[in-house]
Design an enzyme around this catalytic site. Structure first.
Site, PDB file in Angstrom:
ATOM      1  CD  GLU A  72      47.470  35.379  93.471  1.00 34.94           C
ATOM      2  OE1 GLU A  72      47.403  36.616  93.342  1.00 34.94           O
ATOM      3  OE2 GLU A  72      48.434  34.795  93.979  1.00 34.94           O
ATOM      4  CD  GLU A  90      48.664  37.461  98.357  1.00 32.82           C
ATOM      5  OE1 GLU A  90      49.877  37.435  98.603  1.00 32.82           O
ATOM      6  OE2 GLU A  90      47.998  36.430  98.171  1.00 32.82           O
TER       7      GLU A  90
HETATM    8  C1  GAL Z   1      50.377  34.922  95.944  1.00 33.45           C
HETATM    9  C2  GAL Z   1      50.869  36.215  95.304  1.00 33.45           C
HETATM   10  C3  GAL Z   1      51.409  35.953  93.924  1.00 33.45           C
HETATM   11  C4  GAL Z   1      52.348  34.786  93.939  1.00 33.45           C
HETATM   12  C5  GAL Z   1      51.642  33.582  94.466  1.00 33.45           C
HETATM   13  C6  GAL Z   1      52.466  32.312  94.451  1.00 33.45           C
HETATM   14  O1  GAL Z   1      50.211  35.055  97.297  1.00 33.45           O
HETATM   15  O2  GAL Z   1      49.810  37.127  95.210  1.00 33.45           O
HETATM   16  O3  GAL Z   1      52.060  37.086  93.447  1.00 33.45           O
HETATM   17  O4  GAL Z   1      53.435  35.102  94.739  1.00 33.45           O
HETATM   18  O5  GAL Z   1      51.253  33.850  95.786  1.00 33.45           O
HETATM   19  O6  GAL Z   1      51.730  31.238  94.958  1.00 33.45           O
END
Ligand code: GAL
Length: 705
Positions: free
Chosen positions: A530, A450
């Site tokens: 993710e 990100e």
């Molecule tokens: C994502 C990020 C993670 C964590 C997560 C929480 O956007 O990559 O590190 O912060 O959100 O939902």
């Protein structure tokens, strides 16, 4: 389930015992595995520790805060204060590594929420700098050897001295690093290592700890030796054999030109030789390094896979005048990986859906100073869930995590920390790849996560390309991905090898975002780096914001996230995506979403901070594992709610489930693949029982009472 807490306590006790015994055991293992020329000694024990100060030199053991002309860097060996060899540290605390002092300091609402509100960071100069010192002896007989100190990870910005000689500075809190001690040591006497660690600045947005939180090693070799991380093994499957390419980098740290013989051979898991015999000659100028390589054919290899994580060992022997001067062992696996734009990920020619989780590295009680056995326990818990992959978000992991994944058959997306192309950033990527490229578990490099300022624009395209080309030179056998949260179709997503989708509801703002990307880039493989970010509190079945509890039904999610079931159903229907990595396997300190102080930890985990499964564990287990699962929720203690509807859920992979309250059927329901079942049941105290049927036969029951 009932014995789980006891089991965890036993595990924790074993972990402590194992770590207490480690110096001897690991040292013995290291020595017995190598020639007399090579030793690898654990340096975790008997350190002294004290807080320094981030802004007040006098409280940072500086004897001359005004600054005299000849201190620290002016002349070799002229360190000052706690960096000197003869500094009196007898009043300091004694401790063993791994050590995380952030876990020891109090909570404070002036601390950083993303890091779990610990009294550490820019607002706390008195608890943000730690000094470590250790005295150790070096025998006179070691004179003439090459001696190094290796740190697996220090959070963060460390400076190291030996006997008052400055060795260097490492800003990364996650990369392994080491220094050559050879010329600075007192042979036949005592030596002192001093380490100043400054955790005032953060690297991530999650709990990162503070201190020397991974192992430290003393390395001893001959002057002629295999370089640090100096072997690289790659494997290619043939019809009924495998070609193993073994490369080795040899250093001649002596002042003479030398010539040596290199023999590389392969041992199977039983220690039997299966390939080798060829001897290469290498000529090295004084102070130079040179590479040798050989292709060894292993007949009828046993392939490394998630089900059969078989490892071989490459033994590299360096000889001079007929005697062995170094022997270096490299565990590896024989396996083939392939990423396909339409069919996903293949291991040994078979499609494997990545059923993965992202994880940070901290655990309850110990913070980031996680004993080896606790790392293994975490991997084992995930494996029980049917998980077959871990993403080491968002940093290089501890080496022992990768060892556990190699041994237990878990695939790893191995992640880099800093994104960019300056020497510091590329240096971190280089060390990650050189350190980890022999692990069969590592199937892809993640170069970042990100990167909001560039992921959707042309700078992102360029930086990603440069980092990726750099990675390919160091490891031509693996592809790269980056976790991209927006601008799909632009920026990094144009140049990356394997598209990393972060949150399908968010990245392209729509359910069809993955499909649109796939249609536009039909030749590019992809994976959900993710997803989910579902949050829940273990054992709680009501929303209770006053206590910062979230119900454990699969219903809670942030704006950018989605429930476990919605997420898995979405990706299970898209075989062109190689699979997914759910946020997260375990709860972690920091990121206390959706709450604020005094909440101090996240609740995204499928397992909690201690490693106990929450209910969603059984959702994944039902659809990710290959054994029958039946799990009933909530608990059945609702005094005062008699006659009221209670939501009853079942996570199961049985074809049908029938629910009974005190013997009365509440209905038999048919399970839809990748889903769960729900009933509304009028509460009465007693026994709630679920019976699971497959092929018309009852195969499992579960009850709460
Ligand atoms: C994502 C990020 C993670 C964590 C997560 C929480 O956007 O990559 O590190 O912060 O959100 O939902």
């Amino acid at each position: 389930m009932k014995n789980q807490p006891l089991k965890i306590l036993v595990c924790a006790a074993i972990a402590i015992l194992v770590s207490a015994n480690q110096e001897l055991t690991l040292a013995q293992i290291s020595q017995s595995g190598g020639s007399p020329g090579r030793e690898r000694l654990l340096m975790d024990f008997g350190w002294r520790f004290a807080f320094g100060h981030a802004t007040d030199p006098a409280r940072d053991f500086d004897p001359d805060p005004a600054g005299s002309t000849f201190s620290y860097f002016a002349k070799a060996g002229t360190a000052a204060g706690a960096a000197t060899a003869d500094f009196d540290d007898r009043g300091w605390r004694t401790l063993d590594l791994p050590h995380d002092w952030a876990v020891e300091v109090p909570f404070s609402n002036r601390g950083s929420g993303s890091h779990g509100y610990k009294a550490i960071g820019k607002n706390f100069p008195e608890t943000s700098v730690g000094w470590y010192r250790k005295t150790f002896s070096i025998p006179a007989a070691d004179l003439g050897r090459h001696i190094t100190i290796e740190f697996d990870g220090v959070f963060r910005d460390s400076q190291v001295w030996v006997n008052g000689f400055y060795l260097g500075r490492e800003s990364s809190g996650y990369s392994g690093f080491g220094y050559d001690l050879t010329d600075y040591l007192n042979y036949g006497g005592n030596n002192t290592i001093a380490v100043r660690v400054d955790a005032s600045l953060e690297e991530g947005w999650f709990y990162e700890g503070a201190g020397i939180y991974r192992h430290v090693w003393l390395g001893k070799t001959a002057r002629l030796h295999v370089a640090k991380w100096g072997t690289f093994v790659s494997t290619e499957l043939k019809d009924s054999s495998a070609d193993v390419t073994a490369r080795v980098m040899v250093n001649n740290d002596s002042a003479k030109d030398v010539s040596c013989e290199i023999e590389q051979s392969i041992l199977n898991a039983d220690g039997q030789p299966v390939a080798g015999g060829e001897i290469k000659t290498l000529a090295l100028k004084a102070g130079a390094s040179s590479e040798s390589s050989v292709v060894l054919n292993v007949p009828s290899p046993k392939l490394w896979s998630c089900e059969t994580p078989v490892r071989y060992k490459l033994v590299t022997s360096v000889r001079q005048g007929g005697s062995e001067v170094d022997r270096y062992e490299t565990p590896f696996g024989i396996r083939a990986i392939r990423w396909d734009a339409n069919e996903g990920f293949f291991l040994n020619g078979r499609r494997v859906e990545l059923k993965g989780v992202c994880d940070h590295q901290d655990h309850a009680g110990v913070g980031v100073a996680v004993p080896d056995e606790l790392n293994a326990f975490r991997v084992e818990q995930l494996k029980k869930m049917g998980c077959n992959a871990i993403r080491t978000s968002h940093n290089p992991p501890t080496p022992e995590l990768l060892d556990a994944c190699d041994r237990l058959g878990i695939l790893v997306m191995d992640e880099n920390r800093e994104y960019g192309i300056n020497p510091q950033e590329l240096g971190q990527l280089e060390r990650l790849i050189l350190r980890d490229r022999n692990h069969p578990c590592v199937v892809i490099w993640s170069i970042g996560n990100e990167e909001w300022s560039i992921e959707g624009n042309e700078k992102g395209t360029r930086i990603t390309q440069t980092m990726q080309t750099f990675a390919h030179v160091l490891d031509p056998t693996r592809l790269c991905t980056v976790a991209i949260s927006g601008g799909w179709g632009n920026g990094s997503s144009i140049s990356i090898d394997v598209m990393g989708f972060n949150y399908f509801t968010h990245g392209d703002g729509a359910e069809t975002g993955n499909d649109r990307y796939h249609a536009r880039f039909p030749d590019k493989p992809s994976v959900a780096t993710e997803d989910a970010s579902t949050f829940s509190t273990r054992g709680i079945y009501v929303q209770d914001r006053d206590h910062q509890h979230l119900s454990a039904y699969d219903t809670n999610k942030p704006d950018w996230g989605i429930t476990a079931e919605e997420s898995w159903t979405h990706y299970a229907a898209r075989p062109y995506v190689a699979g997914l990595f759910q946020w997260t396997g375990f709860d972690y300190r920091g990121e206390e979403t959706p709450f604020y102080w005094p909440a101090i930890s996240s609740q995204f985990g499928i397992l909690d901070l201690c490693g106990f499964p929450k209910d969603n564990f059984y959702y994944y287990q039902a659809w990710w594992s290959d054994h029958p699962v039946l799990h009933l929720l909530p608990h059945w203690n609702w005094p005062g709610r008699e006659g009221q509807d209670i939501d009853v859920w079942v996570h199961s992979n049985c074809q049908e489930v029938e629910l009974f309250l005190n013997g009365q059927s509440q209905g038999r329901k048919t399970m839809t693949k990748n889903s769960h079942l729900e009933w509304k049941v009028k509460y009465a105290s007693g026994i709630l029982l679920a019976r699971g049927y497959t092929g018309g036969k009852e195969i499992l029951t579960d009850k709460v009472e």
